[in-house]
Design a protein around this motif. Structure first.
Motif, PDB file in Angstrom:
ATOM      1  N   ARG A  19     120.784  41.693  29.979  1.00 20.80           N
ATOM      2  CA  ARG A  19     120.189  40.790  30.960  1.00 20.80           C
ATOM      3  C   ARG A  19     119.621  39.588  30.224  1.00 20.80           C
ATOM      4  NH1 ARG A  19     119.251  42.594  36.212  1.00 20.80           N
ATOM      5  NH2 ARG A  19     119.690  44.800  36.429  1.00 20.80           N
ATOM      6  N   SER A  26     112.800  42.268  28.598  1.00 15.41           N
ATOM      7  CA  SER A  26     112.265  41.667  29.815  1.00 15.41           C
ATOM      8  C   SER A  26     111.194  40.631  29.486  1.00 15.41           C
ATOM      9  CB  SER A  26     111.689  42.785  30.700  1.00 15.41           C
ATOM     10  OG  SER A  26     110.884  42.247  31.693  1.00 15.41           O
ATOM     11  N   LEU A  77     102.087  38.953  31.418  1.00 19.65           N
ATOM     12  CA  LEU A  77     103.417  39.236  31.949  1.00 19.65           C
ATOM     13  C   LEU A  77     103.242  39.679  33.404  1.00 19.65           C
ATOM     14  CD1 LEU A  77     105.401  41.268  29.251  1.00 19.65           C
ATOM     15  CD2 LEU A  77     105.913  38.981  30.089  1.00 19.65           C
ATOM     16  N   PRO A  78     104.347  39.642  34.163  1.00 19.74           N
ATOM     17  CA  PRO A  78     104.249  40.232  35.503  1.00 19.74           C
ATOM     18  C   PRO A  78     103.937  41.722  35.363  1.00 19.74           C
ATOM     19  CG  PRO A  78     106.328  39.036  35.225  1.00 19.74           C
ATOM     20  CD  PRO A  78     105.686  39.114  33.883  1.00 19.74           C
ATOM     21  N   VAL A  79     102.981  42.205  36.130  1.00 19.79           N
ATOM     22  CA  VAL A  79     102.631  43.625  36.054  1.00 19.79           C
ATOM     23  C   VAL A  79     102.915  44.369  37.354  1.00 19.79           C
ATOM     24  CG1 VAL A  79     100.911  43.453  34.234  1.00 19.79           C
ATOM     25  CG2 VAL A  79     100.224  43.067  36.597  1.00 19.79           C
ATOM     26  N   ASP A 115     118.227  56.851  34.255  1.00 18.56           N
ATOM     27  CA  ASP A 115     118.996  55.622  34.471  1.00 18.56           C
ATOM     28  C   ASP A 115     120.410  55.919  34.929  1.00 18.56           C
ATOM     29  OD1 ASP A 115     116.774  54.388  32.661  1.00 18.56           O
ATOM     30  OD2 ASP A 115     117.938  52.703  33.434  1.00 18.56           O
ATOM     31  N   SER A 164     113.217  54.120  41.748  1.00 17.13           N
ATOM     32  CA  SER A 164     113.424  53.854  40.330  1.00 17.13           C
ATOM     33  C   SER A 164     114.342  52.663  40.180  1.00 17.13           C
ATOM     34  CB  SER A 164     114.068  55.052  39.641  1.00 17.13           C
ATOM     35  OG  SER A 164     113.163  56.107  39.590  1.00 17.13           O
ATOM     36  N   LEU A 165     113.956  51.769  39.332  1.00 14.12           N
ATOM     37  CA  LEU A 165     114.827  50.654  39.012  1.00 14.12           C
ATOM     38  C   LEU A 165     115.420  50.932  37.646  1.00 14.12           C
ATOM     39  CD1 LEU A 165     112.552  47.730  40.206  1.00 14.12           C
ATOM     40  CD2 LEU A 165     114.519  48.719  41.371  1.00 14.12           C
ATOM     41  N   PRO A 166     116.601  50.399  37.394  1.00 14.23           N
ATOM     42  CA  PRO A 166     117.175  50.600  36.069  1.00 14.23           C
ATOM     43  C   PRO A 166     116.180  50.117  35.003  1.00 14.23           C
ATOM     44  CG  PRO A 166     118.780  49.591  37.526  1.00 14.23           C
ATOM     45  CD  PRO A 166     117.486  49.601  38.268  1.00 14.23           C
ATOM     46  N   THR A 167     116.080  50.858  33.928  1.00 17.98           N
ATOM     47  CA  THR A 167     115.175  50.487  32.846  1.00 17.98           C
ATOM     48  C   THR A 167     115.453  49.066  32.369  1.00 17.98           C
ATOM     49  OG1 THR A 167     115.077  52.783  32.155  1.00 17.98           O
ATOM     50  CG2 THR A 167     114.424  51.156  30.526  1.00 17.98           C
ATOM     51  N   ASP A 168     116.739  48.665  32.450  1.00 19.77           N
ATOM     52  CA  ASP A 168     117.093  47.351  31.911  1.00 19.77           C
ATOM     53  C   ASP A 168     116.494  46.198  32.725  1.00 19.77           C
ATOM     54  OD1 ASP A 168     119.986  48.504  33.234  1.00 19.77           O
ATOM     55  OD2 ASP A 168     119.202  46.644  34.054  1.00 19.77           O
ATOM     56  N   THR A 169     115.929  46.487  33.917  1.00 18.08           N
ATOM     57  CA  THR A 169     115.283  45.416  34.679  1.00 18.08           C
ATOM     58  C   THR A 169     113.901  45.104  34.118  1.00 18.08           C
ATOM     59  OG1 THR A 169     114.263  46.985  36.185  1.00 18.08           O
ATOM     60  CG2 THR A 169     116.416  46.116  36.819  1.00 18.08           C
ATOM     61  N   GLY A 170     113.399  45.983  33.273  1.00 14.18           N
ATOM     62  CA  GLY A 170     112.051  45.798  32.757  1.00 14.18           C
ATOM     63  C   GLY A 170     110.999  46.399  33.667  1.00 14.18           C
ATOM     64  N   TRP A 171     111.417  46.918  34.820  1.00 14.61           N
ATOM     65  CA  TRP A 171     110.506  47.546  35.766  1.00 14.61           C
ATOM     66  C   TRP A 171     110.845  49.014  35.863  1.00 14.61           C
ATOM     67  CZ3 TRP A 171     106.483  44.809  37.237  1.00 14.61           C
ATOM     68  CH2 TRP A 171     106.579  43.413  37.283  1.00 14.61           C
ATOM     69  N   ILE A 189     120.455  56.999  38.653  1.00 11.31           N
ATOM     70  CA  ILE A 189     120.245  56.035  39.733  1.00 11.31           C
ATOM     71  C   ILE A 189     121.257  54.908  39.719  1.00 11.31           C
ATOM     72  CG2 ILE A 189     117.770  56.450  39.971  1.00 11.31           C
ATOM     73  CD1 ILE A 189     117.390  53.806  38.381  1.00 11.31           C
ATOM     74  N   LEU A 196     105.546  44.214  40.654  1.00 16.74           N
ATOM     75  CA  LEU A 196     106.721  43.554  41.219  1.00 16.74           C
ATOM     76  C   LEU A 196     106.437  43.120  42.659  1.00 16.74           C
ATOM     77  CD1 LEU A 196     109.650  42.773  40.770  1.00 16.74           C
ATOM     78  CD2 LEU A 196     110.327  45.101  41.371  1.00 16.74           C
ATOM     79  N   TYR A 224     113.968  47.633  26.397  1.00 22.96           N
ATOM     80  CA  TYR A 224     114.148  46.809  27.592  1.00 22.96           C
ATOM     81  C   TYR A 224     112.839  46.173  28.051  1.00 22.96           C
ATOM     82  CZ  TYR A 224     119.096  47.688  27.999  1.00 22.96           C
ATOM     83  OH  TYR A 224     120.443  47.701  27.757  1.00 22.96           O
TER      84      TYR A 224
END
Lengths: 474, 1014
Positions: free
Chosen positions: A166, A107, B685-687, A461, B734-741, A464, B689, A103
Motif C-alpha cells: 500500500r 501505514s 497519527l490517526p488513532v 488476515d 477485522s480489517l486487513p493488517t496491511d491497512t494499518g487498522w 478475512i 478510524l 504494516y
C-alpha cells in the motif's frame, strides 16, 4: 384544566429538547481532530510517530534484531523462561513474525507521505520528510518481503508471492479494500523505486537515527544483494561508505561502539531516548543478557563460538561473557561486563531496558560489497574489504587469502562473525538458497526446500481476505 | 429558553392553586382476620392517585373531592378489597390473608404495578430471601433464585466481580451487562478494581434491600429504551413503616475455606518427571555441566531433596464477620429507615480480604396531601486487600503455587525469605504476601431525591434526581526487599503504583402519571423525560526507588517509575443520553390487560448520522381465571396468559462502558521519538478510524407466558418462553493488517437467543407446626449466530475467538485430542481429514461445544417446625465447555522446568502404556511435532455442576419468651455457602464464565449468627 396539561406536557418536552441536543455532541478529551494534528508543522509529528512505530518490540525494538539468529544456527534458546524456544526449534508457525508491526510502520509512512504536500513547512523540509518516508517504507517492505516471500532468484516451486503493498493511507472504512499479495518482483520494484527516490531527496545532514542519503544507499546495497544484482551492490555500497554517515571503528573502539550513546558504524540506528522504556519481558537486554531479573534465554551456540579466533578477535573478547554454563552476548547490555546493572548507551543512566538499535552498520555494507566483488570475480577487492574489516577486529595478523568458492564462503563466514546477534543470519542463508543448519539441541537441519523457510501470514488476515494467499504448508 | 421556563413555572403555580378544592373526609380502621390492626395499608380512590396509608393502629383519614367512588385497600400478603363509598363517611375494613398473592405489588420502570395486572415478564426476589447471606453483593445472592438470570463469579476473591446475564448473551463484543437501577438511580456496574477484582455493586448492603425486580422481556424493559436490551435490574431499598420504631441487629461470624485444591508434585515426583523429560530429549547421559553424570544423577544433584508444598503455603482458611443494625419507624406523614453494617471477609488466598462499612438513610415525608418528598442516601466504604485475581502472572500467588520449585524452601537457614528461586516462577509467594500490598479503597455514594406533586386527583407530577458517585483509591506496593523489584528506581528498588478513579453518574427524570377508571375500564399512563450523564476519570502515578521499605508513599519515591511506560497518566471519558418516554396500561374488568410503551433515546456514543433511536413494546394479558366460566373449576385459583413483543436497544460499546468515542474519527499521540533537534517529541497519527453510521444494537423480543396458582396456592408458578433476535450488533470488523487498522466498529449480524423458563413453588406439607415448601426454577437457553458480515460466515475476533454462523456465540474452537499413542507416548490429534496427526495446523481446529449453559437454575427446600427453619438451596448449571488454561501449564508431562500437577504422574513411560498423559519431553515439543500440551479438547472440560450453594438452619425463639425481655424477635442461625459440589471439572472451580487462567477460586463459608429485634 385540559389546556394546562397540554401546556405542561409541551413545556416538559421543550425543556428536554433544548437542553440536551447540544450535550450529545461530545469530543474525546484525550484525542484531537486531523486538522488540529496537522496544523502548522504538525506533519513533523507524523514523522516522529513513523520512527516510533519502528521501536515496537515485535520489530526493531527487539525481535527483528535477534530472531534471525535464533531461527538459524547462531543463537540458541536455553529454555530458562521458554522465550524464543519454539523459534529455536523451528516449530511451524514460529517464525520471524513481523507482519503486524511492519504494516503499522508502513501505514505511518503512508500517512506521512500523503500529508506532506498540504503541510505548512518549507519546500526543502518537505523534500527531506518525503525522503525519510520513502526510506522507511522501503525498509519495512524489504523486511516483509524477505520474511514472507522467496528472493526473485531463489523461487521454489514457482511460488513468487510477495506481500501486500500500500502506498496510500487508509483514512475511512471504505478505503480498506481487500488486496492480494504482489509478486516478489513487484515488491522489490517498489522498494527500489522508493530508495532511488529517497536518495535523490535526502542529504547527509541528518543524525544517524533519522534517515539520510547514506542510509538509503546502504539499504539499497542490501536490497541489491538480495536481488543478486552485484554491480549495483558495489555502486551503492561504495556511495554509502563515501557518504560520511558512518565509519568503520578500530578494534580498540569496537566495544564502545555498542556501549556508547551512538554507534559510529551505524548508517541508521533507532534511538531510544533515556525516557523511553521497553518491557523487560521482551527487551534484548532482558533476553540476551544476565542482568538482574533478566530472563537470559538466548545464548551463543557452540557452533558460533567455534568460528571465532578466541585469542585475538575483539568480537569474541569484548562481546562474550559466561554465566551459569552459558556464553552470553554483550551487544545489548550497555555495560562492559554484561552482567552489571543495565546502563544503556544513553547520556543519562536509566534502568529501562531500552537500548539504541543499529539497523544498518558500516561493516554490513562493506561485506555486501565484498560478497558482490567475490561473486563477480573481483577477488582482490573482495579480499581487501574482508581484510579491512578483520584488521579492525584484532585480526590484522591473519588476513584471508582464499579464492573462488572458498572466498565467497569466507565472506559469508566473516559476515556471520560480524553480524551475530543482529538478526541477519537466517536471511543471509535464505537469500542464497542454503539449508539452515541446526548444530545443537537435537534439531534436524532445515532444508531450503522446506515450507518453514517462509513465514506464515497471520491466519486472521487470510481468513478475512479471500484475495490473500497463505504460504504453502501452513 | 428562559421564557419557556418562566411559562412552565407559572403554569405549575396555577395548577397548584387550581387543585386545592376538596370537600369531604372519610375515616376508618383496617383490621386483619384476627381483629388486629393493620398499619401501612394502601388506601386509594379508584382511578385516581389520591390515597393514604393506615397508621400504626390501622386508622386512616382521607380527603376526597366529590361524591361516590370506590376505595381500594391493598396490602402485601392480603387480598385487595374494593369498597363503594356511597355516602359513608366511616369505612372499617377487614382484609383477608391472600393465598394467591395476586395483590402483590412489583416495582416496574418508573412506577409500581400489581402483579395480577402484569403483562410483561418480571422476576422478583424479595429481600428476605437474601437477607443475612454472607455475600458481599445482592447480585451474587440472587444466583439461582430467578429464572432466566444467570449469575457467574468472574473471580472468587472476596468481593470479586460478578457477571450477570439476563436471557442469554446477545451482544458479541459490546456489553452484555444489564442496567442496574437502585431506587431510580442508574448505577455503574462491573469490575471496578485494578489490582484485584471488585464488584461495583458491593456498595449496596444486601440487607437494605426490600426487593429486586428483574425486567426480562421487551414489555417490561422497553421503558429503559437503549439501555434495556440486556435486561434491567431494579433494586428497591427498604422504607420505614409507620408505628413504633423497630431496631434490628444481626451479628454473624464464621470461616472461609478452599473448596477444591489441585495438588502439585513433590520434589521426588518432580525429579522423576524432569529426568524422564531430559532423557527423552537428550538421552540417558545428559549433563550440561560436563561432569559425566547420568541424566538422573544430574537431575538429582540439581534439585536435591528439600520439599515445600507451595499450594499449602498459598491457600489458607480465613475468617468472616458481619454486623448489621437497622432502625425503622415513623408516622403517617414521615417514615425513615436507617441502617449501618460492617463486613470483613478474609480470602482463601494469602493476603486477600474484603472489608466494608455501609450506612443508609431513607426518608419519606408528606408535606401535605398533595406534596411529598423522598430522599435516599447510601454511603459505603470498601477496602479490598487483593492479590492478582486473574491471569497468567508469575506474581499471582495462587497460580504460582502450582508451578514453584518444590525443592526450594520458603525461608533459608537464617530464617530469611528464600529469593533464589528458579525462573520463571521466581517470586517467593509467601514473601510477596508478607511484603507487598495491593489495596483498593472505594467510597461510594448512591443518593436520590424526589418530589411528588398531586396536580389533580388523577394526575401526579414527579421530579427525580439521583447520583451514583464512586471514588476509588488504589495502590500497589512492590517492596524493595524483594529481589525482583531491585532494579526499580535506578537500582534503589521498590515501586508504588497509585490509581485514583472517579465516576460520577447522575440521572434526572420528570414524569407525569395519570390514572383514570370509567366503568370497567382502568387506564394508567405515564410520560416522562430523562437525562443521564456519566463522567469517568482516572489518574495513575507510579513512583520508584524506595530507600527504606517502611516509607512507602509516593513522597518517599526517588522519582517517577522508569521501568514502566507512562508513570504518570490519566484517562477521561464521558457519555450522556437524553430520552423521552411514555407508557399506557389498560385493563378491562381485571380480566383483559394491555400495555404499550415507547421511548426515544439520543446518545453521545453514536455516529452523527444515527444518534437517535426509537424503542417500543406492546403486550396483552388475559386472566382466564377471572372469567365466569372458570368459577366452577375450584382447583384453579389463578390462570393468566401473557404475550409481548418489542424492540429494545443496547448502547454499551464495550463491556465496561469506557469506549465512548469510537464513532468519531480522531488523531492522537502515537509514540515518541527523538527528532532533528535531539529532543524527545510526541508524534501524531490517526488513532480512531471512526464510523458516522454507528448506532445501537437492537433486540427484538417476543415472549409468551403463563401464570398459575392451583389448589389454594399450594402449587403456583410461571412458565415463559421467549425468542430474542439481536441485530445491528456492534462488532469490530477485522480489517486487513496491511491497512494499518485492526478493525472498524460496525453494526452487523444477528444473534438469536431463545429460551424457556419455569418457576414453580409448592407447599408440600402444611400441617400446623410443620411446613415444607419448595421453590424451583430452571431456564433453558439456546444461542445461535444467525448472520455476520455479508457473504462471510466466519469472523475472527481480536481475541482470536471464532464466530461461525449456525453456532453458538461463545463457541470453542480447537483440535480434537486423540490421546497418547501407546507405541511411542506421543500426543495425537485428529487432523482436518479425520486422520491422526502429530503436527497441528490451523485447519485442524473445529467447533467443540461452547461456553454458554444449556440450562441452569436453583432448587430451594424450606422446612419449618415451630421455631426451626431449615433452608437448603442447590444451584446448578449444565452444558458449558470451558478451556482449563491452567492445565496447559501444569499438565505438560514435566516438559517445562516448572512444577506440574500430580495428574502428570500418569504419563506414558513404556510402549503399551495406555494413558492420556504424553511422555515427558524437555521443551514439550518433540522434533517436528506440535507441543504435546497444545490447546485441544484435552484442556476443554465440561464445567457443568450442581452446588449446595447455601444451607441455613435457624431457630426463632417463641414470641412468648422474647416479648418478656422486650424483644419482638430473637433468632439464632448457622449457615454454609458452597458446601458441596458435584462436577467433572478438574480445575479449581467450575463456576467460570470463560477461560480458566489463573482465576481466583471461590471459597466455602460457614457462619454462625444471631438476630435480635427490639
Amino acid at each position: 384544566m385540559r389546556n394546562y396539561i397540554k401546556y405542561l406536557l409541551t413545556c416538559l418536552f421543550l425543556i428536554g429538547v433544548f437542553s440536551c441536543e447540544d450535550r450529545l455532541s461530545l469530543q474525546d478529551p484525550t484525542q484531537i481532530t486531523k486538522d488540529q494534528a496537522l496544523e502548522g508543522d504538525g506533519i513533523e509529528g507524523v514523522a516522529i510517530s513513523m520512527y516510533s512505530s519502528m521501536q515496537n518490540v515485535a520489530y526493531y525494538g527487539a525481535r527483528m534484531m535477534i530472531v534471525g539468529d535464533v531461527l538459524a544456527d547462531n543463537v540458541r534458546a536455553n529454555f530458562l523462561s521458554n522465550r524464543y524456544a519454539s523459534e529455536y526449534d523451528n516449530v511451524p508457525g514460529s517464525h520471524v513474525a513481523i507482519y503486524d508491526p511492519c504494516y503499522e510502520v508502513l501505514s505511518a509512512a503512508n500517512n506521512l507521505l500523503a500529508n506532506i504536500a498540504n503541510s505548512e513547512i518549507s519546500d526543502s523540509r518537505k523534500r527531506e520528510l518525503e525522503g525519510e518516508g520513502k526510506f522507511v517504507r522501503a525498509l519495512v517492505l524489504h523486511d516483509l518481503v524477505r520474511t514472507y516471500g522467496y528472493e526473485p532468484t531463489q523461487i521454489v516451486n514457482g511460488w513468487d508471492a510477495g506481500v501486500v503493498v500500500r502506498t496510500e493511507p487508509v483514512e475511512r472504512p471504505d478505503q480498506a479494500d481487500l488486496r492480494a499479495r504482489e509478486t516478489v518482483t513487484a515488491v522489490y520494484a517498489q522498494i527500489e523505486s522508493d530508495l532511488l527516490s529517497a536518495i535523490s531527496l535526502l542529504n547527509n545532514d541528518n543524525p544517524n537515527y533519522l534517515a539520510s542519503r547514506g542510509a538509503a544507499e546502504a539499504l539499497l546495497s542490501r536490497v541489491y544483494l538480495y536481488l543478486e544484482r552485484y554491480d549495483d551492490v558495489i555502486t551503492y555500497a561504495t556511495d554509502a561508505m563515501n557518504s560520511g554517515m558512518a565509519t568503520l571503528v578500530a578494534e580498540s573502539a569496537y566495544a564502545d561502539a555498542f556501549h556508547g550513546q551512538f554507534n559510529p558504524e551505524a548508517f541508521f540506528e533507532l534511538i531510544f531516548d533515556s525516557q523511553e522504556t521497553i518491557s523487560l519481558n521482551s527487551a534484548l537486554a532482558g533476553v540476551t543478557t544476565t542482568l538482574p531479573t533478566a530472563w537470559s534465554d538466548l545464548v551463543y551456540t557452540d557452533d558460533l563460538l567455534s568460528i571465532y579466533d578466541q585469542a585475538n578477535d575483539v568480537r569474541y573478547l569484548d562481546m562474550t561473557f559466561p554465566d551459569n554454563d552459558f556464553i552470553y552476548n554483550n551487544k545489548y547490555s550497555g555495560s562492559a561486563d554484561g552482567n552489571n546493572v543495565f546502563e544503556g548507551n544513553k547520556p543519562t543512566e536509566f534502568v529501562n531496558w531500552a537500548d539504541n538499535m543499529p539497523i544498518i552498520r558500516y561493516s554490513e555494507v562493506l561485506l555486501n560489497r565484498a560478497e558482490a566483488y567475490a561473486e563477480t570475480d573481483q577477488e582482490d577487492l573482495a579480499r581487501a574489504d574482508v581484510n579491512l574489516l578483520r584488521a579492525n577486529r584484532g585480526l590484522a595478523a591473519s588476513p584471508i587469502s582464499s579464492t573462488g568458492a572458498t572466498l565467497t564462503n569466507d565472506v559469508l563466514l566473516e559476515r556471520r562473525r560480524e553480524l551475530a546477534f543482529e538478526g541477519h543470519r537466517w536471511f543471509d542463508l535464505k537469500r542464497r538458497g542454503m539449508d539452515i543448519p541446526k548444530p545443537q539441541g537435537n534439531i534436524p537441519t532445515l532444508p531450503y526446500s522446506n515450507f518453514r523457510i517462509l513465514g506464515n501470514l497471520p491466519n486472521g488476515d487470510v481468513d478475512i481476505n479471500p484475495n490473500l494467499l497463505q504460504n504453502p504448508g501452513y | 429558553m428562559k421564557k419557556i421556563l418562566l411559562i412552565c413555572f407559572m403554569l405549575l403555580a396555577a395548577l397548584i392553586i387550581d387543585a386545592r378544592a376538596q370537600d369531604r373526609t372519610i375515616t376508618g380502621k383496617v383490621l386483619d382476620e384476627n381483629g388486629s390492626s393493620l398499619p401501612g395499608v394502601n388506601i386509594i380512590l379508584k382511578g385516581t392517585a389520591i390515597g393514604t396509608t393506615s397508621d400504626i393502629d390501622g386508622n386512616y383519614v382521607l380527603s376526597l373531592p366529590s361524591e361516590g367512588g370506590v376505595l381500594i385497600f391493598s396490602f402485601i400478603g392480603f387480598a385487595t378489597r374494593e369498597i363503594d363509598i356511597g355516602s359513608q363517611s366511616t369505612i372499617n375494613v377487614t382484609l383477608l390473608g391472600d393465598t394467591r398473592q395476586l395483590s402483590e405489588v412489583v416495582v416496574t420502570g418508573y412506577g409500581v404495578q400489581e402483579k395480577r395486572s402484569l403483562t410483561g415478564s418480571i422476576a422478583s426476589v424479595k429481600g428476605e430471601v437474601i437477607e443475612n447471606l454472607p455475600m458481599q453483593s445482592f447480585d451474587r445472592a440472587i444466583q439461582g433464585r430467578a429464572a432466566g438470570v444467570q449469575v457467574t463469579s468472574t473471580s472468587g476473591a472476596p468481593g470479586g466481580a460478578i457477571n450477570v446475564r439476563i436471557r442469554g448473551v446477545g451482544s458479541i463484543t459490546g456489553g452484555n451487562d444489564p442496567l442496574y437501577v437502585v431506587d431510580g438511580v442508574q448505577v455503574n456496574s462491573g469490575d471496578n478494581n485494578t489490582f484485584g477484582s471488585g464488584n461495583a455493586l458491593n456498595s449496596i448492603n444486601p440487607n437494605d434491600i426490600e426487593s429486586i425486580e428483574v425486567l426480562k422481556d421487551a414489555s417490561a424493559a422497553a421503558i429503559y429504551g437503549a439501555q434495556a436490551a440486556n435486561g434491567v435490574v431494579l433494586i428497591t431499598t427498604k422504607r420505614g413503616k409507620a408505628g413504633k420504631t423497630r431496631i434490628n441487629f444481626t451479628a454473624q461470624v464464621g470461616e472461609t475455606a478452599p473448596i477444591n485444591l489441585i495438588d502439585a508434585l513433590n520434589t521426588s515426583q518432580f525429579k522423576t518427571l524432569r529426568a524422564e523429560a531430559l532423557t527423552n530429549r537428550f538421552g540417558p547421559n545428559y549433563d550440561p555441566d560436563g561432569q559425566g553424570r547420568t541424566t538422573a544423577q544430574y537431575v538429582q544433584d540439581l534439585y536435591g531433596n528439600q520439599d515445600t508444598d507451595w499450594v499449602d503455603e498459598a491457600f489458607r482458611n480465613g475468617t468472616n464477620q458481619t454486623y448489621d443494625i437497622s432502625f425503622d419507624g415513623g408516622n403517617e406523614r414521615t417514615n425513615f429507615f436507617i441502617s449501618g453494617s460492617y463486613n470483613l471477609q478474609e480470602g482463601i488466598v494469602l493476603a486477600s480480604d474484603f472489608e466494608r462499612g455501609t450506612g443508609r438513610f431513607n426518608l419519606n415525608h408528606k408535606i401535605n396531601d398533595k406534596l411529598s418528598i423522598e430522599q435516599k442516601i447510601s454511603l459505603a466504604r470498601t477496602t479490598q486487600n487483593g492479590t492478582i485475581s486473574d491471569g497468567a502472572f508469575i506474581s499471582s500467588i495462587h497460580l504460582a503455587s502450582l508451578f514453584m520449585a518444590p525443592n526450594e524452601p520458603v525461608r533459608d537457614e537464617a530464617g530469611e525469605y528464600n529469593q533464589d528461586l528458579p525462573q520463571p516462577w521466581n517470586f517467593n509467594i509467601v514473601q510477596m504476601a508478607d511484603f507487598d500490598e495491593r489495596v483498593s479503597d472505594n467510597t461510594q455514594i448512591v443518593g436520590s431525591f424526589a418530589v411528588n406533586y398531586q396536580i389533580l386527583p388523577n394526575l401526579k407530577l414527579r421530579g427525580f434526581i439521583g447520583v451514583d458517585y464512586s471514588g476509588m483509591e488504589e495502590y500497589a506496593w512492590s517492596d524493595p526487599r524483594i529481589n525482583n523489584y531491585r532494579n526499580f528506581g535506578n537500582g534503589i528498588g521498590g515501586r508504588r503504583s497509585e490509581r485514583r478513579r472517579n465516576i460520577i453518574s447522575w440521572n434526572t427524570n420528570e414524569t407525569l402519571t395519570y390514572s383514570k377508571s370509567f366503568g370497567d375500564h382502568t387506564i394508567n399512563a405515564l410520560v416522562g423525560f430523562e437525562y443521564r450523564q456519566l463522567e469517568w476519570e482516572n489518574l495513575t502515578a507510579i513512583g520508584e526507588g524506595f530507600n527504606n521499605f517502611r516509607l512507602r508513599t509516593l513522597a518517599s519515591a526517588a522519582g517517577p517509575g522508569t521501568a514502566v511506560s507512562n508513570p504518570v497518566n490519566s484517562f477521561n471519558t464521558s457519555w450522556n443520553m437524553a430520552s423521552f418516554f411514555g407508557n399506557v396500561n389498560y385493563d378491562y374488568k381485571k380480566r383483559y390487560f394491555a400495555t404499550a410503551t415507547l421511548r426515544r433515546d439520543g446518545s453521545s456514543r453514536f455516529g452523527v448520522d444515527n444518534r437517535w433511536g426509537n424503542f417500543y413494546s406492546g403486550s396483552v394479558g388475559w386472566a382466564i381465571s377471572e372469567e365466569s366460566f372458570m368459577d366452577d373449576i375450584a382447583v384453579i385459583d389463578n390462570l393468566k396468559i401473557r404475550a409481548s413483543y418489542g424492540q429494545t436497544g443496547n448502547s454499551l460499546l464495550n463491556p465496561n462502558g469506557t469506549e465512548n468515542f469510537v464513532a468519531a474519527q480522531a488523531w492522537g499521540v502515537v509514540g515518541n521519538y527523538t527528532g532533528e533537534g535531539g529532543t524527545l517529541q510526541n508524534g501524531f497519527l490517526p488513532v480512531t478510524l471512526g464510523n458516522n453510521r454507528l448506532t445501537w444494537e437492537v433486540a427484538e423480543q417476543a415472549n409468551i407466558g403463563l401464570d398459575f396458582a392451583l389448589f389454594g396456592g399450594r402449587i403456583s408458578g410461571a412458565v415463559d418462553a421467549y425468542i430474542t433476535e439481536t441485530s445491528s450488533l456492534l462488532l469490530d470488523r477485522s480489517l486487513p493488517t496491511d491497512t494499518g487498522w485492526g478493525s472498524v466498529k460496525e453494526n452487523v449480524g444477528i444473534v438469536e437467543n431463545k429460551g424457556l423458563e419455569i418457576e414453580l413453588s409448592t407447599v408440600n406439607i402444611d400441617a400446623g407446626n410443620f411446613k415444607w415448601t419448595t421453590d424451583f426454577n430452571i431456564s433453558f437457553q439456546e444461542n445461535q449466530v444467525k448472520e455476520l458480515f455479508a457473504g462471510n460466515d466466519t469472523v475472527v475476533l481480536a481475541s482470536g475467538e471464532y464466530l461461525i454462523v449456525g453456532n453458538s456465540l461463545r463457541s470453542n474452537r480447537s483440535p480434537t485430542y486423540l490421546g497418547v499413542n501407546p507405541a511411542n507416548g506421543k500426543a495425537m490429534w485428529e487432523d482436518a481429514d479425520g486422520n491422526i496427526t502429530y503436527l497441528l495446523q490451523d485447519e485442524d481446529n473445529r467447533i467443540q461445544g461452547n461456553r454458554l449453559s444449556d440450562f441452569f437454575g436453583g432448587l430451594t427446600n424450606t422446612i419449618t417446625y415451630k421455631g426451626f427453619t431449615l433452608d437448603v438451596f442447590f444451584q446448578f448449571d449444565y452444558g458449558r465447555q470451558i478451556l482449563n488454561n491452567n492445565a496447559f501449564f501444569h499438565e505438560a508431562s514435566g516438559g517445562y522446568i516448572w512444577n506440574q500437577a500430580v495428574s502428570q504422574l500418569d504419563r506414558w513411560q513404556n510402549p503399551g502404556d495406555i494413558t492420556h498423559v504424553p511422555r515427558p519431553y524437555d521443551g514439550v515439543a518433540e522434533p517436528g511435532d506440535s507441543r504435546s500440551n497444545q490447546f485441544s479438547t484435552r484442556q476443554l472440560e465440561d464445567a457443568s455442576y450442581i452446588r449446595l450453594k447455601a444451607a441455613t438452619l435457624s431457630y426463632d425463639f417463641p414470641n412468648t419468651i422474647v416479648s418478656k425481655i422486650g424483644l419482638y424477635r430473637a433468632r439464632v442461625f448457622a449457615q454454609g455457602i458452597n458446601l458441596w459440589t458435584l462436577t467433572e471439572y478438574t480445575g479449581w472451580d467450575p463456576e467460570l464464565l470463560q477461560t480458566d487462567l489463573g482465576r481466583y477460586p471461590q471459597a466455602k463459608q460457614y457462619t454462625l449468627g444471631v438476630q435480635i429485634g427490639l
